[in-house]
Design a protein around this motif. Sequence first.
Motif: not given
Length: 369
Positions: A18-19, A25-27, A361-362, A366-367
């Motif tokens: 998942v992470f 997905k965020r590049g 949640k992590a 982080e992002f």
Amino acid sequence: MNKKFDYLIVGSGLFGAVFAHEAFKRGKKVKVIDKRNHLGGNIYCQNIDGIQVHKYGAHIFHTNDENIWKYVNQFVPFNSYINSPLAFAKGKLYNLPFNMNTFYQLWGLFNPKDVEVKLSEEINKCGIIDPKNLEEQALSLVGKDIYETLIKEYTEKQWGKPATELPSFIIKRLPVRFTFDNNYFNDRFQGIPVGGYNRLIDALLDGIDTETGIDYLKNRIHLNSIAHKIVYCGKIDEYFDYEFGHLAYRSLRFETEILNTQNFQGNAVINYNDKDVPFTRIIEHKHFEFGTQSHTVITREYPQNWDLSKEAYYPINDEHNQSLYKRYRLKADNLQNVIFGGRLAEYRYYDMHQIIASSLKAVKLEFEK
């Protein structure tokens, strides 16, 4: 230093997958590695003659969180499987969890009020107000009949200790239903991915660089050099070379067998409570997906003591181990470029939806700073 990846994910179970998906997905440039020779961690399914075999024990996805349910369903459709296990104890079959079917099988009672009275009598007979161990806790919740028939021997097999030596918190509560409902979980959403859990992992890791058979801790100097950040999903004490000592676990051993029969036990999961039966349950995998194959695959599950040569399945979250874990966690929290997550890194038993929630949640921390 110009590093090839933004994130190296150590472990391809649900937390890591998942992470990895969310970072990709965020590049971000992401690589996922796993010590085993396959992806998916403990939800990995092995295809044996067209049947998806849950290699590391039965996994049934269930949650009350609609957002988590929508999250997993974007990757793969889920079937309508409802977990309704049975327990074989002292020569008879009983429905689980404890419900009106169980009470009829145990006492011949079918009126909820009669069962409530019987349960109160059973509990009052024990006279336990302040439970000091698991046995006393169970007796204070359901009384002697249910405890001795359906709890004591199974629990002692599972944990490898007398119930009087186990902490009471293991069974803080025991679900008791005064309805004829064999659905093990109360959650609104439940099922198995159509085609098995590998489809979920493959979809999460689609387009991401992955490599199996890689031992991070044996190669950490090199692997740390290729990524700006590490997401570590392995055992937290092992990461720190067991500086404060070993965290304890229970382990499992699986014996899987292909049978030339269409239907072996008529149910996906049957527990075997009696102490003279060495395994705790038999899983018939085809029933997770309503299989119609002319053959079947079963797995017998044997609990066992854990050591470093065995897989760590269930953390033993007693006072000593929790104190030890807190010391490791403090060290982990002081590392700037390592994110610790998942059941081994967090030393916590997780259901699948909880691991996904922990990973998301992590991701948010982080992002979305």
